[in-house]
Motif scaffolding. Structure first.
Motif, short mmCIF file in Angstrom:
data_model
loop_
_atom_site.label_atom_id
_atom_site.label_comp_id
_atom_site.label_asym_id
_atom_site.label_seq_id
_atom_site.Cartn_x
_atom_site.Cartn_y
_atom_site.Cartn_z
N LYS A 80 -19.17 9.47 -31.79
CA LYS A 80 -18.11 9.48 -30.75
C LYS A 80 -18.88 9.85 -29.28
O LYS A 80 -17.95 9.56 -28.40
N GLU A 81 -19.98 10.41 -29.51
CA GLU A 81 -20.32 10.86 -28.05
C GLU A 81 -21.80 10.16 -28.35
O GLU A 81 -22.63 10.28 -29.00
N ASP A 97 -23.33 8.91 -19.99
CA ASP A 97 -22.61 9.79 -21.23
C ASP A 97 -21.36 9.09 -21.67
O ASP A 97 -20.33 9.14 -20.78
N SER A 122 -17.95 9.16 -24.27
CA SER A 122 -17.26 10.11 -25.13
C SER A 122 -15.80 9.21 -25.47
O SER A 122 -15.00 9.30 -24.61
N ARG A 131 -12.39 9.25 -26.89
CA ARG A 131 -11.34 10.19 -27.25
C ARG A 131 -10.38 9.81 -28.02
O ARG A 131 -10.00 8.48 -28.22
#
Length: 255
Positions: A215-216, A230, A232, A234
């Protein structure tokens, strides 16, 4: 009329890299013609106009929890300041498997005999995502000669508006570990290659999340200028994209 104006390089902490954009601060509303004249004068792919909605709003606000909302052609875009960059709030868009026979001529014209591992299509953004073979590395994608000139004539139905080339990253490889790489081309709208493209990562994010089980992620767009993001994902079906920003010009526009 004198207006404060800046040029900022986004998705980088280094001047002359990333995606350059003009930012114009407004005290009052301008008509659309003036917006267009300023954008053409700056001659950049992005020009943002920021106006106070309330008299008490402060352009120099330093509260890291504050959020700015931009009205764009693609809808509202929210941005907030983080300790180590700017975070953009985007929706996520799914991609669907694409039959090679339907887009084979387009891909062949763009990248020749380059080996392709997967092809996806995003109906929401009209982007074609082409994943190159895992046998290639970052330097291959960076130096790949992509022929965009014939693409609008090959695909002229309006179904495709952009071509994303992407490649699995090399954790622990070059200077920084990246989960995936990409390049973006949109000759259908007059952009041979975009330096760094936040919107394409609304597609790349969920694609690589599924492929890598993460997920990251950290991404690098391999244009000549280059840019780092970056990513991410959610739980609410949106994605945060964080990147640096370097102000390279600050001045006054006389209009």
């Amino acid at each position: 009329m004198k207006l404060p104006i800046f040029i900022a390089d986004a998705f980088t902490a280094t001047a002359f890299r990333g995606n350059p954009a003009a930012v114009c601060l407004l005290e009052n509303t301008l008509d659309e013609d003036t917006h267009q004249h300023i954008a053409r004068e700056m001659n950049l792919s992005e020009t943002a106009f920021i106006r106070k909605l309330q008299p008490t709003d402060n352009f120099t606000e330093k509260n890291t929890n504050s959020t700015l909302t931009f009205v764009t052609l693609s809808g509202e875009l929210k941005a907030r300041k983080a300790e180590d960059g700017i975070v953009l709030d985007f929706p996520l868009y799914p991609t669907f498997p694409q039959d090679l026979h339907e887009v084979g001529d387009l891909i062949k014209a763009a990248i020749g005999d380059t080996l392709v591992q997967d092809i996806r299509y995003s109906p929401h953004t009209k982007n074609l995502l082409v994943r190159l073979s895992d046998s290639y590395d970052r330097s291959f994608l960076e130096t790949l000669k992509v022929n965009t000139e014939p693409l609008p004539q090959i695909e002229k139905t309006g179904r495709v508006k952009g071509l994303i080339l992407t490649l699995k990253g090399e954790p622990g490889g070059q200077a920084a570990p990246y989960d995936f790489y990409s390049r973006y081309f949109a000759p259908w709208v007059g952009v041979a290659e975009d330096p760094v493209t936040g919107s394409t990562h609304t597609i790349l994010g969920p694609y690589w999340s599924e492929e890598l089980g993460k997920k990251e992620m950290r991404a690098f767009q391999c244009s000549r200028r280059g840019g780092e993001l970056d990513i991410s994902l959610r739980a609410d079906g949106r994605v945060d994209m964080k990147g640096g920003a370097a102000i390279v010009l600050e001045g006054t526009l006389t209009a």
